[in-house]
Design a protein around this motif. Structure first.
Motif, mmCIF file in Angstrom:
data_model
loop_
_atom_site.group_PDB
_atom_site.id
_atom_site.type_symbol
_atom_site.label_atom_id
_atom_site.label_comp_id
_atom_site.label_asym_id
_atom_site.label_seq_id
_atom_site.Cartn_x
_atom_site.Cartn_y
_atom_site.Cartn_z
ATOM 1 N N ARG A 134 3.535 17.676 -14.241
ATOM 2 C CA ARG A 134 4.029 17.436 -12.894
ATOM 3 C C ARG A 134 3.027 16.183 -12.160
ATOM 4 N NH1 ARG A 134 3.993 23.282 -13.294
ATOM 5 N NH2 ARG A 134 1.962 23.289 -12.688
ATOM 6 N N LYS A 135 2.038 16.043 -12.784
ATOM 7 C CA LYS A 135 1.003 14.815 -12.534
ATOM 8 C C LYS A 135 1.818 13.581 -12.867
ATOM 9 C CE LYS A 135 -3.384 12.850 -13.203
ATOM 10 N NZ LYS A 135 -4.622 12.857 -13.974
ATOM 11 N N GLU A 136 2.213 13.471 -13.963
ATOM 12 C CA GLU A 136 2.997 12.007 -14.648
ATOM 13 C C GLU A 136 4.400 12.055 -14.073
ATOM 14 O OE1 GLU A 136 2.726 11.709 -18.755
ATOM 15 O OE2 GLU A 136 4.276 13.177 -18.962
ATOM 16 N N ALA A 137 5.034 13.097 -13.593
ATOM 17 C CA ALA A 137 6.484 13.173 -13.345
ATOM 18 C C ALA A 137 6.712 11.827 -12.212
ATOM 19 C CB ALA A 137 6.847 14.310 -12.898
ATOM 20 N N PRO A 138 6.023 11.811 -11.272
ATOM 21 C CA PRO A 138 6.405 10.725 -10.227
ATOM 22 C C PRO A 138 6.244 9.322 -10.691
ATOM 23 C CG PRO A 138 5.116 12.455 -9.079
ATOM 24 C CD PRO A 138 5.027 12.686 -10.652
ATOM 25 N N ASP A 139 5.462 9.234 -11.446
ATOM 26 C CA ASP A 139 4.849 7.909 -12.275
ATOM 27 C C ASP A 139 6.350 7.383 -13.244
ATOM 28 O OD1 ASP A 139 2.567 7.385 -10.904
ATOM 29 O OD2 ASP A 139 1.448 8.402 -12.531
ATOM 30 N N PHE A 140 6.568 8.271 -13.980
ATOM 31 C CA PHE A 140 7.511 8.089 -14.831
ATOM 32 C C PHE A 140 8.914 7.676 -14.145
ATOM 33 C CE2 PHE A 140 4.909 9.297 -18.036
ATOM 34 C CZ PHE A 140 5.495 9.150 -19.335
ATOM 35 N N GLN A 141 9.278 8.792 -13.070
ATOM 36 C CA GLN A 141 10.422 8.158 -12.263
ATOM 37 C C GLN A 141 10.299 6.852 -11.875
ATOM 38 O OE1 GLN A 141 13.341 9.625 -11.851
ATOM 39 N NE2 GLN A 141 14.154 8.233 -10.659
ATOM 40 N N VAL A 160 8.642 4.080 -12.765
ATOM 41 C CA VAL A 160 8.887 3.232 -13.703
ATOM 42 C C VAL A 160 10.278 3.008 -14.258
ATOM 43 C CG1 VAL A 160 8.348 2.246 -16.191
ATOM 44 C CG2 VAL A 160 6.500 3.165 -14.546
ATOM 45 N N TRP A 161 10.960 4.253 -14.403
ATOM 46 C CA TRP A 161 12.218 4.294 -14.639
ATOM 47 C C TRP A 161 13.203 3.548 -13.890
ATOM 48 C CZ3 TRP A 161 16.213 4.306 -17.426
ATOM 49 C CH2 TRP A 161 17.262 4.781 -17.089
ATOM 50 N N GLU A 162 12.777 3.707 -12.498
ATOM 51 C CA GLU A 162 13.799 2.988 -11.295
ATOM 52 C C GLU A 162 13.778 1.561 -11.548
ATOM 53 O OE1 GLU A 162 12.558 4.750 -7.718
ATOM 54 O OE2 GLU A 162 13.346 6.601 -8.181
ATOM 55 N N ASP A 163 12.294 1.092 -11.907
ATOM 56 C CA ASP A 163 12.292 -0.371 -12.147
ATOM 57 C C ASP A 163 12.799 -0.929 -13.445
ATOM 58 O OD1 ASP A 163 10.859 -0.214 -9.641
ATOM 59 O OD2 ASP A 163 8.892 -0.376 -10.591
ATOM 60 N N VAL A 164 12.954 -0.255 -14.453
ATOM 61 C CA VAL A 164 13.377 -0.778 -15.534
ATOM 62 C C VAL A 164 14.624 -0.464 -16.357
ATOM 63 C CG1 VAL A 164 11.011 -1.246 -16.430
ATOM 64 C CG2 VAL A 164 12.120 0.951 -17.336
ATOM 65 N N ALA A 165 15.196 0.273 -15.505
ATOM 66 C CA ALA A 165 16.574 0.887 -16.112
ATOM 67 C C ALA A 165 17.813 -0.130 -16.085
ATOM 68 C CB ALA A 165 17.163 1.929 -15.044
ATOM 69 N N GLU A 166 17.656 -1.135 -15.635
ATOM 70 C CA GLU A 166 18.610 -2.223 -15.746
ATOM 71 C C GLU A 166 17.996 -3.330 -16.867
ATOM 72 O OE1 GLU A 166 21.645 -1.983 -14.350
ATOM 73 O OE2 GLU A 166 20.884 -0.331 -13.526
ATOM 74 N N ASP A 167 16.893 -3.214 -17.509
ATOM 75 C CA ASP A 167 16.396 -4.047 -18.438
ATOM 76 C C ASP A 167 16.693 -3.643 -19.901
ATOM 77 O OD1 ASP A 167 15.578 -5.429 -16.084
ATOM 78 O OD2 ASP A 167 13.481 -4.655 -16.194
ATOM 79 N N GLY A 168 17.383 -2.798 -20.382
ATOM 80 C CA GLY A 168 17.689 -2.654 -21.745
ATOM 81 C C GLY A 168 16.493 -1.355 -22.095
ATOM 82 N N ILE A 169 16.195 -0.509 -21.004
ATOM 83 C CA ILE A 169 14.930 0.511 -21.299
ATOM 84 C C ILE A 169 15.757 1.795 -20.935
ATOM 85 C CG2 ILE A 169 12.593 1.190 -20.924
ATOM 86 C CD1 ILE A 169 12.566 -1.605 -21.835
ATOM 87 N N GLY A 213 12.748 14.413 -8.020
ATOM 88 C CA GLY A 213 13.746 13.482 -8.079
ATOM 89 C C GLY A 213 13.792 12.799 -9.443
ATOM 90 N N ILE A 214 13.835 13.506 -10.555
ATOM 91 C CA ILE A 214 13.936 12.829 -11.835
ATOM 92 C C ILE A 214 15.493 12.409 -11.976
ATOM 93 C CG2 ILE A 214 13.924 13.122 -14.278
ATOM 94 C CD1 ILE A 214 11.094 12.880 -12.899
ATOM 95 N N THR A 215 15.938 11.305 -12.381
ATOM 96 C CA THR A 215 17.194 10.721 -12.566
ATOM 97 C C THR A 215 17.478 10.306 -13.803
ATOM 98 O OG1 THR A 215 16.667 8.759 -11.793
ATOM 99 C CG2 THR A 215 17.259 10.116 -9.971
ATOM 100 N N GLU A 263 1.286 5.370 -14.509
ATOM 101 C CA GLU A 263 2.348 4.263 -14.372
ATOM 102 C C GLU A 263 1.937 2.976 -15.099
ATOM 103 O OE1 GLU A 263 4.581 1.805 -10.668
ATOM 104 O OE2 GLU A 263 3.662 3.840 -10.273
ATOM 105 N N SER A 264 0.705 2.496 -14.746
ATOM 106 C CA SER A 264 0.216 1.388 -15.376
ATOM 107 C C SER A 264 0.356 1.472 -16.949
ATOM 108 C CB SER A 264 -1.284 1.016 -14.733
ATOM 109 O OG SER A 264 -2.159 1.901 -15.125
ATOM 110 N N THR A 265 -0.209 2.572 -17.262
ATOM 111 C CA THR A 265 -0.058 2.681 -18.879
ATOM 112 C C THR A 265 1.070 2.609 -19.456
ATOM 113 O OG1 THR A 265 -2.163 3.989 -18.969
ATOM 114 C CG2 THR A 265 -0.956 4.167 -20.896
ATOM 115 N N LEU A 266 2.088 3.426 -18.737
ATOM 116 C CA LEU A 266 3.441 3.286 -19.330
ATOM 117 C C LEU A 266 4.330 1.924 -19.022
ATOM 118 C CD1 LEU A 266 5.878 4.936 -20.274
ATOM 119 C CD2 LEU A 266 6.146 5.660 -17.773
#
Length: 196
Positions: free
Chosen positions: A92-99, A101-110, A132-134, A180-183
């Motif tokens: 639960r703690k890391e979920a917002p950070d993963f979402q 980062v995902w929103e930022d890199v989804a179009e970059d071949g990640i 709000g995990i997509t 977020e920064s580590t990911l």
């Protein structure tokens, strides 16, 4: 008791407490100066020339009757596999950070793919909605699918995160919650390898 004995005893107690808190973490560095720490809450990076191919992994997606994800379908992309459970406080703690980062890199071949483990569908879907995990998640109800990684770079806790490079090889592992920064750093390092 002399002051020297008291100080010696205090140092020993402090050392034992420190060892207990780190859960046996060992810092290492290879010849290329890539440092990592083994153990809970730590990140392991694998030098390019030492990487092993990721195993065959995949399965049905959470909340879908007919969609599946397989690593083989993500050839040429960096894949972030995040093992989580709705019952897991660090997840639960890391979920917002993963979402984020995902929103930022989804179009970059990640490609981000969760691996929901030891959970039930109702609670898992509630977790996805609450945070709000997509990105999709493979269902691994009993943890057996993740056993595919046991001979390479196994996720050793929940949460754990695996980064798979563009060539389908295991590049990094984080055992425990990461921010977020580590990911972002792990992803950027693997992306940079493909740059000319």
């Amino acid at each position: 008791m002399s002051m020297r004995k008291i100080l010696t005893a205090a140092v020993l107690v402090f050392g034992l407490l420190l060892t207990a808190c780190t859960d046996g973490q060992v810092q290492r560095a290879d010849a290329d100066n890539i440092g990592y720490i083994e153990g809970d809450g730590a990140v392991t990076t694998v030098p390019v020339d030492e990487r092993e191919p990721a195993p065959e992994f995949g399965g049905p997606l959470l909340g879908s009757d007919d969609r599946e994800f397989w690593l083989a379908d993500a050839a040429g992309e960096v894949v972030v596999l995040n093992v989580w459970g709705s019952w897991c406080p660090p997840c639960r703690k890391e979920a917002p950070d993963f979402q984020a980062v995902w929103e930022d890199v989804a179009e970059d071949g990640i490609r981000f793919v969760g691996v929901n483990t030891r959970d039930n569908e109702t609670d898992a879907l509630g977790f996805v909605e609450d945070f709000g995990i997509t990105f999709p998640s493979v269902v691994d109800t009993d943890g057996r699918k993740m056993l595919a990684f046991r001979d390479s770079l196994p996720p050793a806790a929940i949460p754990s995160t695996l980064i798979i490079d563009q060539n389908g090889r295991l590049a990094a592992r984080a055992v425990g919650a990461i921010g977020e920064s580590t990911l972002r750093g792990l992803i950027e390092d693997v992306q940079a390898e493909a740059s000319p």
